[in-house]
Design an enzyme around this catalytic site. Structure first.
Site, short mmCIF file in Angstrom:
data_model
loop_
_atom_site.label_atom_id
_atom_site.label_comp_id
_atom_site.label_asym_id
_atom_site.label_seq_id
_atom_site.Cartn_x
_atom_site.Cartn_y
_atom_site.Cartn_z
N GLU A 155 44.71 25.45 86.79
CA GLU A 155 43.51 26.29 86.56
C GLU A 155 43.24 26.70 87.91
O GLU A 155 42.84 25.95 88.91
CB GLU A 155 42.37 25.66 85.96
CG GLU A 155 41.01 26.05 86.21
CD GLU A 155 40.81 27.51 85.78
OE1 GLU A 155 40.64 28.44 86.85
OE2 GLU A 155 40.78 27.95 84.60
N CYS A 169 48.15 24.60 75.10
CA CYS A 169 48.94 24.97 76.38
C CYS A 169 49.57 23.53 76.89
O CYS A 169 48.93 22.64 76.83
CB CYS A 169 47.71 25.23 77.41
SG CYS A 169 48.82 25.74 79.23
N SER A 174 40.36 33.43 79.88
CA SER A 174 41.04 32.75 78.75
C SER A 174 39.76 32.40 77.74
O SER A 174 39.20 31.47 77.76
CB SER A 174 41.75 31.42 79.09
OG SER A 174 42.62 31.64 79.89
N SER A 187 43.40 34.19 86.46
CA SER A 187 43.12 33.74 85.31
C SER A 187 42.38 32.61 85.17
O SER A 187 42.93 31.87 85.81
CB SER A 187 44.44 33.62 84.34
OG SER A 187 43.91 33.13 82.78
N CYS A 201 53.85 32.35 77.68
CA CYS A 201 52.33 31.72 77.85
C CYS A 201 52.21 30.46 77.37
O CYS A 201 52.22 30.45 75.94
CB CYS A 201 51.45 32.99 77.15
SG CYS A 201 49.73 32.70 77.65
N CYS A 229 47.60 19.94 84.94
CA CYS A 229 46.26 20.85 84.57
C CYS A 229 45.22 19.73 84.29
O CYS A 229 45.66 18.99 83.11
CB CYS A 229 46.53 21.70 83.94
SG CYS A 229 44.97 23.12 83.40
N CYS A 237 43.42 22.39 77.43
CA CYS A 237 43.55 23.23 76.14
C CYS A 237 44.46 22.76 75.27
O CYS A 237 45.71 22.56 75.71
CB CYS A 237 43.90 24.66 76.72
SG CYS A 237 42.42 25.22 78.09
N GLU A 289 56.67 25.25 87.81
CA GLU A 289 57.62 26.43 87.33
C GLU A 289 56.92 27.76 87.62
O GLU A 289 55.54 27.61 87.79
CB GLU A 289 57.62 26.15 85.81
CG GLU A 289 58.43 24.80 85.45
CD GLU A 289 58.84 24.93 84.05
OE1 GLU A 289 59.91 24.25 83.71
OE2 GLU A 289 57.96 25.17 83.18
N CYS A 334 54.72 35.21 87.60
CA CYS A 334 53.67 34.13 86.93
C CYS A 334 53.50 33.03 87.89
O CYS A 334 54.79 32.32 87.83
CB CYS A 334 53.76 34.12 85.54
SG CYS A 334 52.51 32.72 84.87
N ASN A 361 52.13 30.35 71.26
CA ASN A 361 53.61 30.06 71.46
C ASN A 361 53.66 28.58 71.26
O ASN A 361 52.96 27.71 71.52
CB ASN A 361 54.08 30.48 73.09
CG ASN A 361 54.27 31.97 73.07
OD1 ASN A 361 54.74 32.67 72.61
ND2 ASN A 361 53.50 32.37 74.19
#
Length: 385
Positions: A194, A151, A249, A225, A368, A144, A148, A94, A137, A325
């Site tokens: 990442e 996320c 982060s 990031s 995010c 990933c 985290c 995405e 973005c 979020n």
């Protein structure tokens, strides 16, 4: 050079020069091909009308063509567009287009510029019609590996790295899908994955996107990031002279809390991360962006804000606070507005530029931390402590 082993979309002009010279093509054709791909966004060799037919046939035989296909577009009420992209092997990623719907200088634009680490003043031409600036973005991996807890991208773990052509290809496609009056302003490597875990492809894509013969994005408009891969932060600084904007982060100011939220901290604890930030060759008047997701009951206490103020002292930073979020894979959630305001007040009083990131695109899961691998089965992560 290893141009013959690279996907055509991933080749830099000098690599095109080497590969085409070996075929006996004229020297200027390398720039023509690169222009078609990265300046005009044309990936169909048949449409490259100023190239010889034999060369167009060769490019097609090499595999030059679309590297990803838009499968679905989700449009948020606030103008954010989330694009579900299908890769050639069937995997999906995405990418998100974030327009400043109220124009330059608006709160929406300030939010987008803050997300992108954009410290520059408005540089629209005097007298020109105002353009809607868009931040894109982009993703660097399918899934990933960082895990985290707040996320969605790591729900299914890492499936594979993206190639440089797939990373840069998101921007080529995003630029082609801009609407009338829109301008691609910033690119942020803050989507799925990442970026520094996929360092080689990320670095090559940065060179493609900022190349003066291509899209020619200013390095000040590109932000990478990272969750804190210390050796790769040093490598990024050395390879690009600190010109690429860096976002960290952080999400906690002590090792115990950060390790609970972000497993990478067990490998690269805060003292090592902070040393890497102090060593990053940041140009004058530039700042590192500190991203801090506020998770209710985990890292939102004003005492944590005071620890962060002390931790970051002496570093040229600005801080983006991001109320978490909601994601399906976690029972964690954001604190209330009063709690967010109190956290921000501590940092502001300590002398930091501190912004609260406005939620954008959450009604289409484009905010995010909400980008997710299609078909991933969530395993609910619960609050710690």
């Amino acid at each position: 050079m290893r141009s013959t082993s690279l996907h055509p979309v991933a080749r830099l002009p000098e690599e095109w020069s080497a590969s085409l010279a070996a075929r006996g093509e004229r020297s200027f054709t390398a720039k023509q091909v690169f222009h078609w791909i990265h300046r005009r966004g044309v990936l169909d060799p048949a449409a490259m009308t100023n190239l010889p037919a034999r060369l167009r046939e060769h490019l097609a035989a090499e595999g030059l063509g679309e590297v990803l296909t838009p499968e679905r577009i989700h449009r948020s009420e606030d103008g954010t567009r989330k694009l579900l992209l299908r890769l050639r092997d069937g995997a999906t990623i995405e990418t998100v287009l974030l327009p400043a719907v109220s124009g330059p200088g608006s709160q929406a634009q300030l939010d987008a510029d803050a997300a992108a680490g954009d410290d520059d003043e408005d540089d629209d031409e005097a007298g020109a019609a105002p353009r809607v600036r868009v931040t894109q973005c982009i993703s660097t991996q399918v899934g990933c590996a960082m895990g985290c807890s707040f996320c969605a991208s790591g729900v299914a773990g890492l499936k594979r790295h993206l190639g440089a052509e797939e990373i840069a290809g998101q921007v080529l496609l995003g630029r082609a899908m801009l609407e009338e009056g829109e301008e691609l302003r910033n690119v942020v490597y803050m989507g799925m994955g990442e970026p520094l875990h996929n360092y080689e492809a990320t670095a090559r894509s940065l060179r493609l996107l900022t190349h003066p013969e291509g899209i020619n994005l200013s390095t000040r408009r590109v932000t990478v990031s990272t969750s804190g891969l210390v050796p790769e932060i040093a490598r990024l600084g050395a390879d690009f002279g600190g010109q690429i904007a860096l976002a960290i982060s952080l999400h906690a100011a002590d090792d115990a809390t950060r390790s609970a939220l972000m497993p990478i901290n067990r490998k690269y604890p805060l003292d090592e991360l902070l040393a890497a930030l102090r060593a990053y060759p940041l140009p004058r008047r530039r700042r590192i962006t500190i991203e801090y997701t506020l998770v209710a009951g985990q890292n939102d206490d004003p005492a944590e804000a005071r620890r962060m103020a002390k931790l970051l002292r002496g570093l040229p930073v600005k801080i983006n606070l991001i109320p978490m979020n909601p994601i399906e894979a976690s029972s964690l959630g954001p604190p209330g507005q009063d709690r967010v305001a109190a956290f921000q007040e501590v940092l502001t009083q300590a002398g930091y530029s501190c912004f609260v990131r406005r939620r954008r695109g959450d009604d289409v899961s484009a905010a995010c931390g909400q980008l997710v691998l299609l078909g991933a089965r969530p395993k609910v992560r619960r609050a710690v402590g």
